[in-house]
Design a protein around this motif. Structure first.
Motif, PDB file in Angstrom:
ATOM      1  N   UNK A 214      12.380  65.071  57.004  1.00 17.86           N
ATOM      2  CA  UNK A 214      12.524  63.945  57.945  1.00 17.86           C
ATOM      3  C   UNK A 214      12.257  64.344  59.391  1.00 17.86           C
ATOM      4  N   UNK A 215      12.152  65.660  59.656  1.00 14.38           N
ATOM      5  CA  UNK A 215      11.858  66.114  61.010  1.00 14.38           C
ATOM      6  C   UNK A 215      13.104  66.352  61.837  1.00 14.38           C
ATOM      7  N   UNK A 224      11.659  61.533  53.575  1.00 19.13           N
ATOM      8  CA  UNK A 224      12.408  62.297  52.566  1.00 19.13           C
ATOM      9  C   UNK A 224      11.604  62.310  51.272  1.00 19.13           C
ATOM     10  N   UNK A 225      11.498  63.463  50.601  1.00 22.64           N
ATOM     11  CA  UNK A 225      10.597  63.565  49.441  1.00 22.64           C
ATOM     12  C   UNK A 225      10.964  62.623  48.302  1.00 22.64           C
ATOM     13  N   UNK A 267      22.656  67.659  49.496  1.00 21.88           N
ATOM     14  CA  UNK A 267      21.940  67.183  50.684  1.00 21.88           C
ATOM     15  C   UNK A 267      22.897  66.435  51.602  1.00 21.88           C
ATOM     16  N   UNK A 268      23.928  65.840  51.016  1.00 24.58           N
ATOM     17  CA  UNK A 268      24.978  65.200  51.824  1.00 24.58           C
ATOM     18  C   UNK A 268      25.677  66.234  52.700  1.00 24.58           C
ATOM     19  N   UNK A 269      26.030  67.383  52.077  1.00 28.74           N
ATOM     20  CA  UNK A 269      26.717  68.445  52.823  1.00 28.74           C
ATOM     21  C   UNK A 269      25.840  68.969  53.946  1.00 28.74           C
ATOM     22  N   UNK A 324      13.089  56.143  41.889  1.00 27.41           N
ATOM     23  CA  UNK A 324      11.864  56.811  42.341  1.00 27.41           C
ATOM     24  C   UNK A 324      12.037  57.509  43.682  1.00 27.41           C
ATOM     25  N   UNK A 325      12.899  57.000  44.542  1.00 26.56           N
ATOM     26  CA  UNK A 325      13.131  57.659  45.830  1.00 26.56           C
ATOM     27  C   UNK A 325      14.632  57.715  46.098  1.00 26.56           C
ATOM     28  N   UNK A 326      15.127  58.940  46.340  1.00 26.02           N
ATOM     29  CA  UNK A 326      16.544  59.078  46.646  1.00 26.02           C
ATOM     30  C   UNK A 326      16.659  59.517  48.099  1.00 26.02           C
TER      31      UNK A 326
END
Length: 326
Positions: A214-215, A224-225, A267-269, A324-326
């Protein structure tokens, strides 16, 4: 001499004769203001020595009171858009798998860095509130969660994520694009900047890297991938990790799905961790960067995704392939 301006924590200068890319270039890093409060410089040097001994990091030439000198790694800092390119992200995944396979000395038990570091951040935030008050002009500060809310969230994360079964491995912990060097001539990548390197959850290191898609300067979570990219990345990673730990290199769909779920949760952490870090930076750093805005974007995304990611299960993904996207 050349000053590198991409970093938002420290100052970095390359010293060379002839060309920057020629052998013999030395990098001199001057630590950011007050960063010793939350970065152990002694631990960083030890980690650098471990990575260098395994061919994964630069040689250290010397350390000084507020910085370090080390060998320049030939190549160029990775551009953000290349993270989405299969030939590049598979190299990154394989290199991370190699680093994660490095075993601790004498196979001693290790503890994950994340909870100790987060607790330290929260303590520093509380103690620095009076000495370094938030600028009144900051709109982001008005929306920032308070210390009690953040402390409760950390404990909630710890309860949930400690049960995921993610192994504790040697991690980079800060793999944004500016910490990846790509050598196009040799078609290889190397990681740099080991300030936060230490033992941590495997899924944290990967989830943290996915967040970096995301930069930094202009955070855009639409980058986000996708689930498809993540699964391909995780397959390349597991092949490398299994190979380098001497196990059967066969990677099943179930292996990938299990790791995908763990990575989503960690990824939350990662977002929570760097949100706390940015709050501290807004109080101490002398670098011209809007750390409060960055902290708010990280924490807002954490709260937005928390329920979805913590609720992910193997059964749910098997029955609901439309994620498909998380």
């Amino acid at each position: 001499m050349k000053a590198f301006t991409e970093g938002i924590t420290n100052q970095l200068i390359g010293c060379f004769v002839g060309s920057l890319q020629e052998s013999g270039c030395v990098l001199v890093r001057i630590n950011g203001r007050m960063t010793d409060l939350y970065v152990s410089r002694d631990r960083e040097v030890k980690m650098l020595q471990v990575f260098h001994a395994h061919g994964c990091g630069p040689e250290i030439y010397c350390t000084f009171q507020n910085g370090i000198c080390y060998k320049f790694i030939p190549g160029s800092v990775l551009e953000d858009h290349l993270l989405q390119q299969p030939s590049i992200y598979r190299l990154i995944a394989a290199e991370m798998g190699r680093i994660h396979s490095i075993q601790p000395k004498h196979n001693l038990p290790v503890e994950p860095l994340i909870w100790t570091k987060m607790s330290h951040f929260l303590t520093l935030m509380q103690s620095s509130t009076k000495s370094c008050p938030t600028p009144k002009s900051s709109a982001a500060a008005l929306d920032m969660p308070g210390h009690e809310v953040l402390s409760a969230e950390m404990e909630s994360l710890k309860r949930n994520l400690s049960q995921t079964g993610s192994p504790v491995v040697l991690c980079h912990n800060d793999l944004l694009t500016k910490n990846i060097i790509y050598n196009s001539k040799e078609n290889m990548v190397k990681f740099i900047d080991y300030e936060y390197a230490d033992y941590n959850y495997q899924a944290f290191d990967i989830g943290n890297h996915f967040n970096e898609f995301a930069g930094v300067t202009d955070v855009d979570y639409s980058l986000y991938p996708s689930m498809e990219l993540q699964r391909d990345w995780l397959t390349a990673y597991l092949e490398s990790y299994k190979h380098n730990t001497g196990r059967d290199g066969t990677v099943t769909e179930a292996d990938v799905t299990q790791l995908y779920i763990q990575v989503c949760k960690f990824s939350l952490a990662s977002n929570f961790f760097w949100g706390l870090w940015a709050i501290l930076q807004s109080r101490f750093s002398s670098i011209d960067f809007d750390f409060q805005r960055y902290a708010l974007m990280r924490l807002n995304y954490y709260f937005e995704k928390k329920e979805d990611f913590l609720g992910l299960t193997m059964r749910q993904l098997t029955l609901s392939p439309q994620h498909e996207r998380q």
